[in-house]
Design a protein around this motif. Structure first.
Motif, PDB file in Angstrom:
ATOM      1  N   TYR A 150       0.856  -1.195   0.000  1.00  0.00           N
ATOM      2  CA  TYR A 150       0.000   0.000   0.000  1.00  0.00           C
ATOM      3  C   TYR A 150       0.889   1.241   0.000  1.00  0.00           C
ATOM      4  CZ  TYR A 150      -3.894  -3.065   0.797  1.00  0.00           C
ATOM      5  OH  TYR A 150      -4.831  -4.039   0.627  1.00  0.00           O
ATOM      6  N   PRO A 151       0.363   2.369  -0.512  1.00  0.00           N
ATOM      7  CA  PRO A 151       1.197   3.583  -0.586  1.00  0.00           C
ATOM      8  C   PRO A 151       1.880   3.937   0.734  1.00  0.00           C
ATOM      9  CG  PRO A 151      -0.836   3.928  -1.802  1.00  0.00           C
ATOM     10  CD  PRO A 151      -0.956   2.573  -1.150  1.00  0.00           C
ATOM     11  N   HIS A 152       1.175   3.773   1.875  1.00  0.00           N
ATOM     12  CA  HIS A 152       1.791   4.193   3.139  1.00  0.00           C
ATOM     13  C   HIS A 152       2.950   3.294   3.545  1.00  0.00           C
ATOM     14  CE1 HIS A 152      -1.094   1.193   4.706  1.00  0.00           C
ATOM     15  NE2 HIS A 152      -0.099   0.943   5.540  1.00  0.00           N
ATOM     16  N   GLU A 153       3.075   2.143   2.894  1.00  0.00           N
ATOM     17  CA  GLU A 153       4.192   1.253   3.224  1.00  0.00           C
ATOM     18  C   GLU A 153       5.481   1.645   2.494  1.00  0.00           C
ATOM     19  OE1 GLU A 153       2.672  -3.055   3.973  1.00  0.00           O
ATOM     20  OE2 GLU A 153       1.520  -2.270   2.290  1.00  0.00           O
ATOM     21  N   PHE A 154       5.361   2.638   1.602  1.00  0.00           N
ATOM     22  CA  PHE A 154       6.533   3.110   0.862  1.00  0.00           C
ATOM     23  C   PHE A 154       7.116   4.355   1.530  1.00  0.00           C
ATOM     24  CE2 PHE A 154       6.160   1.533  -3.809  1.00  0.00           C
ATOM     25  CZ  PHE A 154       5.819   0.262  -3.376  1.00  0.00           C
ATOM     26  N   SER A 155       8.437   4.552   1.395  1.00  0.00           N
ATOM     27  CA  SER A 155       9.045   5.812   1.831  1.00  0.00           C
ATOM     28  C   SER A 155       8.657   6.894   0.835  1.00  0.00           C
ATOM     29  CB  SER A 155      10.559   5.666   1.853  1.00  0.00           C
ATOM     30  OG  SER A 155      11.026   5.506   0.524  1.00  0.00           O
ATOM     31  N   GLY A 156       8.908   8.169   1.190  1.00  0.00           N
ATOM     32  CA  GLY A 156       8.563   9.281   0.292  1.00  0.00           C
ATOM     33  C   GLY A 156       9.183   9.122  -1.087  1.00  0.00           C
TER      34      GLY A 156
END
Ligand SMILES: Nc1ncnc2c1ncn2[C@@H]1O[C@H](COP(=O)(O)OP(=O)(O)O)[C@@H](O)[C@H]1O
Ligand code: SF4
Ligand SMILES: [Mg+2]
Length: 341
Positions: A150-156
């Motif tokens: 999911y997007p929140h599992e990625f760093s910026g």
């Protein structure tokens, strides 16, 4: 005619406080395989311009006029539905904040797959394989596994890469990147800019990079448009802008460029004052309240809007000072001051 030709674009918003002239007569063009940098401080109309090119003001309260020609087709007069179909297929955008344009409840892979399948009649399996390929291409490690994150599992930085993968998954011919690295730290910024340059070469797309930081576009851009108060104040090749700039605002931007060898707060020559409100743009030259040379033009700055005029070989400048004086100021005052800082 160029691949993208924007002519006298105006985007005005009627509001209770008055008419906001966010973009006020902007013209530029970009060829396939070339990069245009659009630079200006916050509030100068850069994002409104990019949304305008993508047709995203259609149906809103914005008053849009002028012409936008993309590959021979005019888009200001085209239907919202038609321009919507071109988005993703022919043109795509990368935003500053990937979280705002990615859906938090769907996996990154799902979003790339859906974006790809809107325009390509392929099975989910084929689209998934394509998504994994794209994630790998933008430098995401273990793409077979990360495709289900999911997007929140990625760093910026990883999210920004994923958004680039999403934007490029349909092989757009025009890509607009609005402050693509502003939210990232310096090292990741450099990686993302390198990546964009490599991908652009590979895809031969026309690229517009929008930023408040001239440093970001220095290496990437063929041409640079400097924007102030909704208007272009200087337009030229990257060499023109860095080696022979003629507009006092461009000098200010060069002076306030953050430098890698300095603390972020340690700016060379900050531009005094703040950008104008686009409801009450100062009369005459919009930059006059902040311009150190305003007195030199005998009051004209406050009454007459300077025209954007060619100084040499396609290099355009909007300033009442005469050319010899601008060049003299650059060579003998500004350039030496920048070099000794
Ligand atoms: N939907 C809108 N309605 C009214 N004003 C707007 C709207 N969108 C942007 N503006 C105004 O247009 C100006 C330019 O905004 P923007 O293009 O976002 O600047 P930049 O991207 O250069 O920082 C700002 O003054 C902003 O408040
Ligand atoms: S027209 Fe006058 S105020 Fe405007 S940038 Fe030129 S010198 Fe400065
Ligand atoms: Mg913006």
């Amino acid at each position: 005619m160029s691949f993208l030709d924007v002519k006298d674009l105006k985007i005005h918003f009627p509001t209770d406080d008055g008419l906001v002239k966010s973009v006020d007569g902007l013209s530029f063009s970009v060829e396939r395989g070339k990069t245009l940098g659009i630079v200006g401080e916050s509030g100068s109309g850069k994002s409104v311009t990019s949304l305008g090119v993508l047709g995203l003001h259609k149906g809103g309260r914005a008053r849009v006029s002028g012409e936008i020609w993309l590959d021979g087709e005019e888009l200001v007069g085209a239907s919202a539905e038609h321009v919507r179909r071109l988005r993703g297929k022919k043109m795509a955008m990368i935003f500053q904040d990937p979280l705002s344009s990615m859906h938090p409840f769907y996996t990154v892979g799902h979003q790339i797959i859906e974006a790809y399948r809107i325009h390509n009649n392929v099975s989910k399996q084929v689209a998934r394989k394509h998504a994994i390929d794209m994630l790998g291409r933008v430098g995401i490690p273990e793409p077979q596994r990360r495709v289900d994150a999911y997007p929140h599992e990625f760093s910026g930085g990883m999210r920004q890469r994923a958004m680039i993968a999403m934007a490029l998954s349909c092989d757009p011919e025009l890509l607009i990147a609005d402050e693509p690295t502003t939210a990232l730290d310096v090292t990741v910024q450099a990686q993302i800019l390198d990546l964009m340059r490599d991908l652009q070469r590979e895809f031969n797309s026309a690229l517009i990079i929008i930023t408040h930081d001239l440093g970001v576009v220095a290496e990437l851009s063929d041409d640079i448009l400097v924007m102030y108060g909704g208007k272009c104040v200087e337009y030229g090749t990257t060499e023109d802008i860095f080696y022979r700039p003629e507009h006092p605002y461009t000098w200010g931007l060069l002076g306030s460029m953050p430098r890698l060898d300095r603390e972020p707060t340690d700016r060379l020559l900050p531009i005094k004052g703040s950008p104008p409100s686009l409801i009450n743009v100062p009369p005459g030259c919009a930059f006059h309240p902040r311009c150190p040379y305003a007195e030199k033009t005998g009051g004209k700055d406050r009454t007459e809007v300077p025209v954007l005029a060619e100084t040499e070989g396609g290099h355009l400048v909007r300033c009442h000072l005469d050319r010899a004086e601008r060049r003299d100021l650059w060579e003998n005052e500004i350039k030496p001051a920048l070099e000794t800082q």
